[in-house]
Design a protein around this motif. Structure first.
Motif, PDB file in Angstrom:
ATOM      1  N   ALA A 181     -66.678 -13.049 -54.512  1.00  0.00           N
ATOM      2  CA  ALA A 181     -68.067 -13.259 -54.894  1.00  0.00           C
ATOM      3  C   ALA A 181     -69.010 -12.928 -53.743  1.00  0.00           C
ATOM      4  O   ALA A 181     -70.070 -12.320 -53.940  1.00  0.00           O
ATOM      5  N   THR A 182     -68.622 -13.299 -52.523  1.00  0.00           N
ATOM      6  CA  THR A 182     -69.436 -12.962 -51.355  1.00  0.00           C
ATOM      7  C   THR A 182     -69.496 -11.455 -51.153  1.00  0.00           C
ATOM      8  O   THR A 182     -70.560 -10.892 -50.854  1.00  0.00           O
ATOM      9  N   ALA A 183     -68.370 -10.778 -51.340  1.00  0.00           N
ATOM     10  CA  ALA A 183     -68.335  -9.319 -51.183  1.00  0.00           C
ATOM     11  C   ALA A 183     -69.198  -8.616 -52.220  1.00  0.00           C
ATOM     12  O   ALA A 183     -69.729  -7.525 -51.965  1.00  0.00           O
ATOM     13  N   MET A 184     -69.362  -9.228 -53.400  1.00  0.00           N
ATOM     14  CA  MET A 184     -70.189  -8.644 -54.455  1.00  0.00           C
ATOM     15  C   MET A 184     -71.668  -8.958 -54.292  1.00  0.00           C
ATOM     16  O   MET A 184     -72.483  -8.574 -55.119  1.00  0.00           O
ATOM     17  N   GLY A 185     -72.024  -9.676 -53.204  1.00  0.00           N
ATOM     18  CA  GLY A 185     -73.430  -9.912 -52.906  1.00  0.00           C
ATOM     19  C   GLY A 185     -73.964 -11.279 -53.279  1.00  0.00           C
ATOM     20  O   GLY A 185     -75.170 -11.523 -53.169  1.00  0.00           O
ATOM     21  N   VAL A 186     -73.109 -12.182 -53.715  1.00  0.00           N
ATOM     22  CA  VAL A 186     -73.562 -13.532 -54.062  1.00  0.00           C
ATOM     23  C   VAL A 186     -73.757 -14.336 -52.778  1.00  0.00           C
ATOM     24  O   VAL A 186     -72.870 -14.376 -51.917  1.00  0.00           O
ATOM     25  N   ASN A 187     -74.923 -14.966 -52.651  1.00  0.00           N
ATOM     26  CA  ASN A 187     -75.208 -15.810 -51.491  1.00  0.00           C
ATOM     27  C   ASN A 187     -74.543 -17.163 -51.714  1.00  0.00           C
ATOM     28  O   ASN A 187     -75.101 -18.056 -52.360  1.00  0.00           O
ATOM     29  N   ILE A 188     -73.334 -17.299 -51.189  1.00  0.00           N
ATOM     30  CA  ILE A 188     -72.544 -18.497 -51.455  1.00  0.00           C
ATOM     31  C   ILE A 188     -73.208 -19.737 -50.875  1.00  0.00           C
ATOM     32  O   ILE A 188     -73.198 -20.812 -51.492  1.00  0.00           O
ATOM     33  N   ARG A 189     -73.803 -19.630 -49.710  1.00  0.00           N
ATOM     34  CA  ARG A 189     -74.443 -20.812 -49.105  1.00  0.00           C
ATOM     35  C   ARG A 189     -75.577 -21.328 -49.982  1.00  0.00           C
ATOM     36  O   ARG A 189     -75.681 -22.533 -50.243  1.00  0.00           O
ATOM     37  N   ALA A 190     -76.445 -20.418 -50.420  1.00  0.00           N
ATOM     38  CA  ALA A 190     -77.548 -20.830 -51.296  1.00  0.00           C
ATOM     39  C   ALA A 190     -77.026 -21.345 -52.627  1.00  0.00           C
ATOM     40  O   ALA A 190     -77.566 -22.313 -53.194  1.00  0.00           O
ATOM     41  N   LEU A 191     -75.950 -20.729 -53.138  1.00  0.00           N
ATOM     42  CA  LEU A 191     -75.356 -21.183 -54.394  1.00  0.00           C
ATOM     43  C   LEU A 191     -74.826 -22.600 -54.262  1.00  0.00           C
ATOM     44  O   LEU A 191     -75.055 -23.447 -55.132  1.00  0.00           O
TER      45      LEU A 191
END
Length: 306
Positions: A181-191
């Protein structure tokens, strides 16, 4: 035992189960997505109830009190995630348990400093203080019907958010494979921060709605947190559908057993024995239910995939 009593207990169980769902949904999202054991989840429920009681006493508006509890608890939850809990994601579960248990103690003392040791009163709105006739001979409190309606609406909203929106796709992707998910551009921290804030708001909603029915007091979150953990274990960790089904099962079984089991025991034993033994058996029945379900399905009824 007449049908009116059975119907009332079924409605009470539905109402309690839906309130459990508000706590369990946020807890299972945090656990399933972040792999984070947050024992302080029940304390956010307590904070929401206290904020609602304080604002209702100051303004006289129950609706404003609920909104203030939602916003204030969500902000507190996100602040805790950013400043403290984010540092625990890479730690083992024992470290998370110890840190969040310390957070329980700090939040309890903070509430005690702000509002004192005495329970606060949160009154039922005047417009909803009376009963409603559902069927001839069956009257049920209007406020409890409101709780059932709100719980069903939140369950539907949460299902739409998780399964039908882009944000829900991000949440499911983060739960399934965080690195991808991080590699696909999802901001995991904000999520993670948003999910934690949303879970805290659900806790506050449960606390504000249950405030007029239960005592708003220090430590009120610990007992209901145990039931919330039972719910997510029964339903399946990380599964919102499982949290809903598990909440309804636990709510109905807990409510019905506390009323019907002592009455059934009076047919077999003396009233004194029934009054002492009935509540004790009722209190352990949900754990017997959990053990039976885990024996049948070790991952819960609806385990999250991935």
């Amino acid at each position: 035992m007449d049908w009116i009593l059975l119907t009332e207990q079924a409605l009470n169980g539905l109402q309690f189960g839906l309130m459990l769902f508000l706590l369990a949904a946020g807890l299972t999202l945090v656990f399933g997505i972040m792999d984070m054991i947050n024992l302080a989840h029940g304390s956010l429920y307590m904070v929401g109830a206290y904020l609602a009681a304080a604002v209702a006493a100051a303004t006289g508006s129950f609706l404003l009190a609920v909104l203030a509890a939602l916003v204030g608890t969500a902000v507190l939850g996100m602040a805790l995630e950013v400043t403290l809990l984010r540092r625990l994601y890479a730690r083992d579960h024992l470290s998370q348990v110890l840190a969040t248990f310390a957070l329980i103690l700090m939040l309890n003392e903070g509430v005690r400093i702000l509002w004192g040791d005495q329970p606060l009163m949160l009154n039922t709105p005047a417009a909803l203080s009376g009963p409603v006739e559902l069927l001839p001979g069956l009257h049920y409190p209007a406020y409890r019907l409101l709780i059932i309606g709100v719980g069903l609406a939140v369950a539907l909203l949460l299902w739409v958010l998780v399964t039908r929106t882009r944000y829900g796709a991000w949440v499911r992707a983060g739960a399934s494979n965080r690195q991808m998910a991080t590699a696909m551009g999802v901001n995991i921290r904000a999520l993670f921060t948003a999910v934690f804030g949303f879970g805290a708001a659900l806790c506050a909603l449960a606390g504000a709605l249950l405030g007029p029915l239960l005592a708003v007091q220090v430590g009120m979150g610990e007992s209901i947190l145990i039931l919330a953990f039972v719910v997510i274990v029964v339903g399946g960790i990380g599964s919102v559908r499982g949290a809903l089904v598990g909440s309804l099962l636990v709510g109905v079984v807990d409510t019905a057993s506390r009323t019907l089991l002592p009455a059934a025991l009076r047919q077999l034993a003396s009233p004194e024995v029934a009054s002492n033994l009935g509540p004790a058996l009722a209190s352990i029945l949900i754990y017997v239910l959990m053990a039976a379900i885990l024996f049948w399905k070790p991952r819960g009824l609806f385990p999250a995939h991935g």
